[in-house]
Structures are given as structure tokens and as C-alpha cells.
Design an enzyme around this catalytic site. Sequence first.
Site, PDB file in Angstrom:
ATOM      1  N   CYS A  47       0.807  -1.211   0.000  1.00 54.31           N
ATOM      2  CA  CYS A  47       0.000   0.000   0.000  1.00 54.31           C
ATOM      3  C   CYS A  47       0.844   1.267   0.000  1.00 54.31           C
ATOM      4  O   CYS A  47       0.330   2.342  -0.293  1.00 54.31           O
ATOM      5  CB  CYS A  47      -0.941   0.002   1.206  1.00 54.31           C
ATOM      6  SG  CYS A  47      -0.089  -0.061   2.787  1.00 54.31           S
ATOM      7  N   ARG A  49       4.433   1.178  -1.145  1.00 54.32           N
ATOM      8  CA  ARG A  49       5.680   1.044  -1.885  1.00 54.32           C
ATOM      9  C   ARG A  49       5.534   0.082  -3.058  1.00 54.32           C
ATOM     10  O   ARG A  49       4.695  -0.817  -3.047  1.00 54.32           O
ATOM     11  CB  ARG A  49       6.823   0.586  -0.989  1.00 54.32           C
ATOM     12  CG  ARG A  49       6.781  -0.843  -0.499  1.00 54.32           C
ATOM     13  CD  ARG A  49       8.009  -1.179   0.349  1.00 54.32           C
ATOM     14  NE  ARG A  49       8.217  -0.191   1.382  1.00 54.32           N
ATOM     15  CZ  ARG A  49       9.193   0.720   1.372  1.00 54.32           C
ATOM     16  NH1 ARG A  49      10.068   0.733   0.379  1.00 54.32           N
ATOM     17  NH2 ARG A  49       9.307   1.610   2.335  1.00 54.32           N
ATOM     18  N   SER A 111       8.721   1.626   6.488  1.00 53.76           N
ATOM     19  CA  SER A 111       7.277   1.764   6.313  1.00 53.76           C
ATOM     20  C   SER A 111       6.780   3.112   6.812  1.00 53.76           C
ATOM     21  O   SER A 111       7.481   3.829   7.533  1.00 53.76           O
ATOM     22  CB  SER A 111       6.551   0.639   7.068  1.00 53.76           C
ATOM     23  OG  SER A 111       6.932  -0.622   6.578  1.00 53.76           O
ATOM     24  N   GLU A 116       5.781  -1.788  11.247  1.00 56.01           N
ATOM     25  CA  GLU A 116       4.452  -2.328  10.947  1.00 56.01           C
ATOM     26  C   GLU A 116       4.495  -3.852  10.832  1.00 56.01           C
ATOM     27  O   GLU A 116       5.495  -4.447  10.447  1.00 56.01           O
ATOM     28  CB  GLU A 116       3.905  -1.712   9.659  1.00 56.01           C
ATOM     29  CG  GLU A 116       4.628  -2.131   8.398  1.00 56.01           C
ATOM     30  CD  GLU A 116       3.777  -1.933   7.161  1.00 56.01           C
ATOM     31  OE1 GLU A 116       2.618  -2.357   7.196  1.00 56.01           O
ATOM     32  OE2 GLU A 116       4.279  -1.369   6.175  1.00 56.01           O
ATOM     33  N   ASP A 117       3.368  -4.479  11.144  1.00 54.12           N
ATOM     34  CA  ASP A 117       3.296  -5.932  11.207  1.00 54.12           C
ATOM     35  C   ASP A 117       3.228  -6.597   9.838  1.00 54.12           C
ATOM     36  O   ASP A 117       3.781  -7.677   9.640  1.00 54.12           O
ATOM     37  CB  ASP A 117       2.039  -6.359  11.992  1.00 54.12           C
ATOM     38  CG  ASP A 117       2.085  -5.900  13.431  1.00 54.12           C
ATOM     39  OD1 ASP A 117       3.198  -5.732  13.961  1.00 54.12           O
ATOM     40  OD2 ASP A 117       1.011  -5.709  14.030  1.00 54.12           O
ATOM     41  N   GLU A 118       2.552  -5.957   8.890  1.00 53.84           N
ATOM     42  CA  GLU A 118       2.173  -6.648   7.660  1.00 53.84           C
ATOM     43  C   GLU A 118       3.306  -6.839   6.663  1.00 53.84           C
ATOM     44  O   GLU A 118       3.283  -7.765   5.849  1.00 53.84           O
ATOM     45  CB  GLU A 118       1.034  -5.881   6.960  1.00 53.84           C
ATOM     46  CG  GLU A 118      -0.286  -5.898   7.702  1.00 53.84           C
ATOM     47  CD  GLU A 118      -0.381  -4.778   8.726  1.00 53.84           C
ATOM     48  OE1 GLU A 118       0.583  -3.981   8.814  1.00 53.84           O
ATOM     49  OE2 GLU A 118      -1.387  -4.721   9.441  1.00 53.84           O
ATOM     50  N   SER A 194      -5.662 -10.431   4.198  1.00 53.54           N
ATOM     51  CA  SER A 194      -4.785 -10.300   5.362  1.00 53.54           C
ATOM     52  C   SER A 194      -4.992  -8.970   6.078  1.00 53.54           C
ATOM     53  O   SER A 194      -4.941  -8.900   7.305  1.00 53.54           O
ATOM     54  CB  SER A 194      -3.320 -10.443   4.931  1.00 53.54           C
ATOM     55  OG  SER A 194      -2.981  -9.462   3.969  1.00 53.54           O
ATOM     56  N   TYR A 195      -5.224  -7.899   5.303  1.00 55.00           N
ATOM     57  CA  TYR A 195      -5.468  -6.608   5.945  1.00 55.00           C
ATOM     58  C   TYR A 195      -6.791  -6.600   6.693  1.00 55.00           C
ATOM     59  O   TYR A 195      -6.933  -5.943   7.726  1.00 55.00           O
ATOM     60  CB  TYR A 195      -5.448  -5.497   4.886  1.00 55.00           C
ATOM     61  CG  TYR A 195      -4.242  -4.596   4.995  1.00 55.00           C
ATOM     62  CD1 TYR A 195      -2.984  -5.126   5.238  1.00 55.00           C
ATOM     63  CD2 TYR A 195      -4.360  -3.213   4.861  1.00 55.00           C
ATOM     64  CE1 TYR A 195      -1.876  -4.321   5.345  1.00 55.00           C
ATOM     65  CE2 TYR A 195      -3.249  -2.396   4.960  1.00 55.00           C
ATOM     66  CZ  TYR A 195      -2.018  -2.955   5.196  1.00 55.00           C
ATOM     67  OH  TYR A 195      -0.916  -2.157   5.302  1.00 55.00           O
TER      68      TYR A 195
END
Length: 426
Positions: A47, A49, A111, A116-118, A194-195
Site C-alpha cells: 500500500c 511502496r 514503512s 508495521e506488522d504486515e 490479510s489486511y
Amino acid sequence: MLLCLTANHRNASFDILEKLSVGAPSAAGGLVAGTTGVSGAVVLATCNRFEAYLEVDEPVASADSSAVDATVDAMSAASGVSAAELRDSVTVITGDAVVEHLFSVSAGLESVVIGEDEISGQVRRALEQARSAGTTSSGLEQLFQRASTTSRTVKTTTAVGTAGRSLVRLALELASSRVTDWTQARVLMIGTGSYAGASHAALRDRGADDITVYSPSGRAAKFALSRGIRPTTDLAAAIAAADVIVSCTIVEGHILTADLLAGSERTLVIDLGLPRNVDPAVAELAGIELLDLETISLHAPLEELNATTEARSVVGQAAAAFAAAEAEQSLAPAVVALRRHIFDLLDAEIDRARGRGDSSPQTEAALRHLASVLLHTPSVRARELVRAGEAQAFTDGLAALFGIDAGPTATIAAIAAIAGERQELA
């Protein structure tokens, strides 16, 4: 050689990132198959990069190279972003710097929200997609696998990411100034990927309990069943009943339009999708407040300096170790050439001894032991010189002392054979 073209929230607009995320990943196959000198490509599109990692046959010293031009042209054609605009929006990274960059990205240090986790999962899936498309290479496989290992090390040994920070959680933090009581809020989630899973967990942490999920792909019932929330297939009715809408799908086209939201009152819309899930015109409607990725990124918190510094140290050490291992492999032909030279001398001396009638096992064993002793120090020095960035000194020394041409002529079979001989000598 490794090469990376990166466009991210720091150097490219979200409009460009949105276009790249839709079309550019599919261009990797044609890039590898149709470009001379490009042996592998892995595309990472998130989202905030877009990055193309390449393994190329020839050294790339700058942004002006055939591999860079080919990548820009391929991604431009696939995304609809002009080549000139894309070239202005990407940063080109080459060589060892690519290693540290990917390790840092995978650890969440590049990020919008530090840690961030994702992102680590997205890096892993980028490699899996490249495998499925047949565009990865041995060098990129090793690079991405080590990036995943480094990410786990950062998470387990530093304070970065321990709070489970993510764009989702940042968005809900910003939304909390508009939502007086999450336990009373009627929430509509759009998406089941996943989000969406991260969004549901973050909403629960906030106290939200009245949650409905809608899926453009028809997977709402399965997603809802495993989480104890309500599924719906009637998007219009769900919108009308919601106080907060969180949209996080990767489908193309706007799911939420001004027509769908017309008449809604005091509704907060959070758009985490890329491509955008929400028509920007929605923000003009009375009673509607829109938080999209661009707005959220402007409110990203400052880095936690101590934790981030520690994490970057871990990344730097891992990148240096990876680069040193790669450099040692590059010097393998020189080490092989030296060992072959010594073994040839050894075989000749054994033959002469046998010709003189001295074929005792003790003599042959003594000569092989001597060869092993002679090779030990040069092998150690080769590794030391590589790690000090002075590999050329080793090859120059071989040429000056023994007249050995240590060019990259050793095959994998030759290296394996020499490795086997070393085990016999040990």
C-alpha cells in the site's frame, strides 16, 4: 549483481503507487524472459511502496543502464505510468546496498509506520509469487529468505513492532478522535484478506463488537464464521446501517462511490485499499469523513529512536554478513585455482616418488598432509581479505607468486570436487 528500483511513500505519489500496484507485478515474467542479462525478478507491491528486485548478469554502476531502462519500460507499459514519470519517481539501488535496503524494508523500518506488522508477510508473498511465475533466481531466493530471517530477528530482539503497530492501528488511532465509544459503534468491514484480518483484530482491541463484513469476492460468510461477526451480501443496506466503514481489499475499481454513500449521516470511512477502494468524491459528501492512505501517512508517528537505532544495527550486521558470504563465493574461483595448483604439484611429486620406487603409503600421506598445511593459511586469508573488501589483493598475489590466472573459470563441479578433496585431507 543485485539491482532494485523503488518507488515508495517518500519519493512517489499515492496515485503512482496505486497504478503500479495494479499492473506492474505482472510485468516481471516478460522482463525476465525478454531482457538479456536479467536472470531473475521479484516484485513487491504494497500500500505504500512498489519495488522491483532484479538479479542481473553485468555490473550496474548507476541508474543509466540497459537493465534499469528495460525495467522502467516494462513497468510503465503494464501500469499506465509514463516511462518519464516512473523514472522520476523511482530510486535505483545497486549491489550490496540492495541487501540492506530489503532487510530494512522487511523489518518494517522503511514503512509509513515504523515496525508495521504486515510488511514481512508481504515480502514473503512477493517471493512466493515470483516462484509461481518462474521469475525468481538463486540469488534472489537467498536474498529474500535471509530478509525474512532478519525480520524475525529484529522483532524478537528489539522493541520495534512489539506493540503490533500497523497502518490499520494508526488509522483507528486517528479515527478515535471521531468515534466517542467504539463499543457502541456499528462497523462495516469490506474485504476478507490479510489486511481485513489485521483490521478485525485492531477493531476488537478498540472494543468494537458490532461488526459486519462484506466481501466483493463472496467470502464474507467464511471470514465471519471464524471470527464471530456477521456476514452480509447487501452492501447498500450495510452502508446505511454503519457508523464506521473500513475498506481493505485489493480489487480494482471503486467499491464505495458517492451514489452508494449519498444520504448517509455522520459516517467515517477508512480506505486502506490500494488501489483505492473509495471514490475520492465521497469526501465531498455532507456528513462523510474520509481517511485514506495518503491522509493516514501524513500522521505517521516519529520513529522511536532507541528501538529503531537498535533494529537498524541488527539489519546492518545481517546485511554485512550476507554480503561477506556472497563475496566469499565470488572469490571461490581464486581459491579453487590455488588448490588445483597445489594438488597438481602434489600429484606430480607423488608420481616422481613412485617412479623412484618409493610408493609407500606413509610417503603419500605425508605429502598430502603437507599440501593441507600449505593451503590452510591462504584459505583463511582469502576469507579475511574478502570481508575487509580487499579480495583483489588475493588474486593479485596468486598471479605475482604463482602465475595463476584466478579469473571466474571454476565451475560448480570443480568447486565441489575441490571441497571433496579438502575433506579427504582433513
